[in-house]
Design a protein around this motif. Sequence first.
Motif, short mmCIF file in Angstrom:
data_model
loop_
_atom_site.label_atom_id
_atom_site.label_comp_id
_atom_site.label_asym_id
_atom_site.label_seq_id
_atom_site.Cartn_x
_atom_site.Cartn_y
_atom_site.Cartn_z
N GLN A 36 0.89 -1.13 -0.09
CA GLN A 36 0.10 0.22 0.24
C GLN A 36 0.83 1.48 0.09
OE1 GLN A 36 -3.41 -0.24 2.40
NE2 GLN A 36 -3.01 -1.81 2.96
N GLY A 37 1.92 1.28 -0.19
CA GLY A 37 3.18 1.81 -0.68
C GLY A 37 3.34 2.55 0.48
N ILE A 38 4.40 3.29 0.57
CA ILE A 38 5.64 3.43 1.55
C ILE A 38 5.23 4.18 3.10
CG2 ILE A 38 7.18 5.23 2.41
CD1 ILE A 38 8.31 3.23 0.48
N LYS A 39 5.10 3.11 3.47
CA LYS A 39 4.64 3.61 5.42
C LYS A 39 5.40 4.46 6.35
CE LYS A 39 0.68 3.49 3.72
NZ LYS A 39 -0.26 4.91 3.81
N ILE A 40 5.66 4.87 7.17
CA ILE A 40 6.69 4.83 8.53
C ILE A 40 6.21 4.02 9.93
CG2 ILE A 40 7.46 6.66 9.86
CD1 ILE A 40 7.18 8.69 7.16
N PHE A 41 6.61 3.72 10.18
CA PHE A 41 6.73 3.19 11.10
C PHE A 41 7.86 3.61 12.44
CE2 PHE A 41 6.06 0.17 7.81
CZ PHE A 41 4.53 -0.12 8.12
N ARG A 42 7.02 3.13 13.42
CA ARG A 42 7.83 3.50 14.56
C ARG A 42 7.29 3.43 15.85
NH1 ARG A 42 5.47 8.64 18.27
NH2 ARG A 42 4.70 6.31 19.32
N HIS A 43 9.29 3.11 16.52
CA HIS A 43 9.58 2.51 17.73
C HIS A 43 10.41 2.18 18.48
CE1 HIS A 43 12.56 -0.46 16.31
NE2 HIS A 43 12.28 0.19 14.82
N HIS A 44 10.50 1.98 19.44
CA HIS A 44 11.49 2.28 20.12
C HIS A 44 11.41 3.58 21.15
CE1 HIS A 44 12.89 -1.61 19.66
NE2 HIS A 44 13.83 -2.17 20.52
N THR A 45 10.01 4.09 22.05
CA THR A 45 10.48 5.34 21.87
C THR A 45 10.37 5.59 23.16
OG1 THR A 45 8.34 5.24 19.92
CG2 THR A 45 8.04 7.57 21.86
N GLU A 46 10.51 7.01 23.28
CA GLU A 46 10.55 7.49 24.90
C GLU A 46 11.14 8.91 24.82
OE1 GLU A 46 15.26 7.09 26.15
OE2 GLU A 46 14.27 5.52 25.36
N PHE A 47 9.93 8.79 26.61
CA PHE A 47 10.44 10.16 27.08
C PHE A 47 11.13 10.70 27.64
CE2 PHE A 47 5.36 10.29 27.19
CZ PHE A 47 4.84 10.44 26.03
N ARG A 48 11.87 11.44 27.43
CA ARG A 48 13.21 11.94 28.48
C ARG A 48 13.19 13.01 29.38
NH1 ARG A 48 18.39 10.41 24.31
NH2 ARG A 48 17.27 8.71 23.39
N SER A 49 14.14 13.61 30.49
CA SER A 49 13.59 14.88 30.62
C SER A 49 14.65 15.79 29.84
CB SER A 49 14.26 14.57 32.15
OG SER A 49 15.97 13.76 32.03
N THR A 50 15.08 16.69 30.17
CA THR A 50 15.07 17.77 29.37
C THR A 50 16.85 17.74 29.74
OG1 THR A 50 14.74 19.66 30.72
CG2 THR A 50 13.44 19.59 28.73
N ASN A 78 3.82 1.25 21.88
CA ASN A 78 2.29 0.67 20.70
C ASN A 78 1.47 -0.85 20.74
OD1 ASN A 78 3.80 3.71 20.35
ND2 ASN A 78 1.38 4.28 20.19
N ILE A 79 0.87 -0.88 20.21
CA ILE A 79 0.34 -2.33 19.85
C ILE A 79 0.94 -2.07 19.01
CG2 ILE A 79 -1.63 -4.04 20.03
CD1 ILE A 79 -1.30 -2.64 23.10
N PHE A 80 0.69 -1.54 18.10
CA PHE A 80 0.99 -1.79 16.78
C PHE A 80 1.70 -0.35 16.56
CE2 PHE A 80 -3.30 -0.59 15.90
CZ PHE A 80 -3.78 -0.25 14.80
N ASN A 81 3.29 -0.25 15.63
CA ASN A 81 3.74 0.08 15.28
C ASN A 81 3.48 1.17 14.04
OD1 ASN A 81 5.11 0.07 17.26
ND2 ASN A 81 6.45 -2.04 16.31
N ILE A 82 2.55 1.51 13.32
CA ILE A 82 2.25 2.44 11.62
C ILE A 82 1.98 3.43 12.33
CG2 ILE A 82 -0.33 1.56 10.91
CD1 ILE A 82 1.50 0.98 8.30
N ARG A 83 2.24 4.84 11.47
CA ARG A 83 2.12 6.13 11.75
C ARG A 83 1.42 6.31 10.82
NH1 ARG A 83 3.64 10.97 9.34
NH2 ARG A 83 3.71 12.30 10.89
N GLU A 84 -0.32 6.76 12.13
CA GLU A 84 -1.00 7.31 10.91
C GLU A 84 -1.83 7.60 11.66
OE1 GLU A 84 -3.78 7.94 8.77
OE2 GLU A 84 -2.28 6.81 8.22
N ILE A 141 -1.75 -5.03 6.01
CA ILE A 141 -0.47 -4.80 5.19
C ILE A 141 0.13 -6.49 5.26
CG2 ILE A 141 1.54 -3.53 5.07
CD1 ILE A 141 0.14 -1.32 5.73
N ASN A 142 0.96 -6.40 4.71
CA ASN A 142 1.35 -8.27 4.79
C ASN A 142 2.92 -8.23 4.23
OD1 ASN A 142 -1.09 -9.90 4.45
ND2 ASN A 142 -1.11 -9.65 1.74
N GLY A 143 3.54 -8.42 5.66
CA GLY A 143 4.76 -9.45 5.36
C GLY A 143 5.46 -8.16 6.16
N ILE A 144 4.87 -7.50 7.15
CA ILE A 144 5.63 -7.12 7.91
C ILE A 144 5.63 -6.88 9.19
CG2 ILE A 144 6.22 -5.11 6.21
CD1 ILE A 144 3.34 -3.56 6.99
#
Length: 216
Positions: free
Chosen positions: A14-28, A104-110, A123-126
């Motif tokens: 379904q085209g280029i898709k962006i995934f995000r993982h290993h996200t965190e909040f950090r203190s300044t 996140n339960i799943f990681n696609i950015r949307e 989306i298959n294969g990812i």
Amino acid sequence: METYAHFVSKQTDQGIKIFRHHTEFRSTNGSGKVIGLIVMMNPGNARPVDDVLFNRLENSEYETEEQVLTMPDNTMKKVMSMIQKAYKNNGITFPNQYSIHIENIFNIREKESDKAKRYAKSINGIDHLMFKCRELLNNYDFVFFAWGKLDIALERQKNLFDKYPQAIVVNRLNYKGTLMDVNYPVHPLYMNTEYFLEASKNKLNVRLIAEDANIL
């Protein structure tokens, strides 16, 4: 707080898709020790601060080598605000340096949740990107579940509840001004902050010890 995340863009059926993982909040002041875990549904429209990097992710297959400074979306901003208020209300001081794991339960950015769910199912294969998860700790100071009503990765949802039975969960939904009780963790954007503050009492800074459960 600042937000950091690892991004991967992938050509899919379904085209280029962006995934995000290993996200965190950090203190300044820096990353420091990990004090909490927050689990939500999927990455919304949070994106790298670097415009050149974001453009590359949108238009080609690419993976960041490490976590990058990220522009938080409205959901993240509300979660950060609620956590800060809860610490203040409970008389708890943040460490000088700290991190909070975001999963996140799943990681696609949307941004649109219904569209994100369709992508996750179609989306298959990812799966290695869609459901990638860091190794979660057994001793967070707090755990907060807020992924909304979701019929994806049900076994993982169950295992998270089994692993962290003391997690903060809000089950009162505010939808278009109507309040109702639900049997799932309410999404932050549909959550009254007061309900989160009530649910978080005595569940912060307690070094939760997780049950022996496999959530991957």
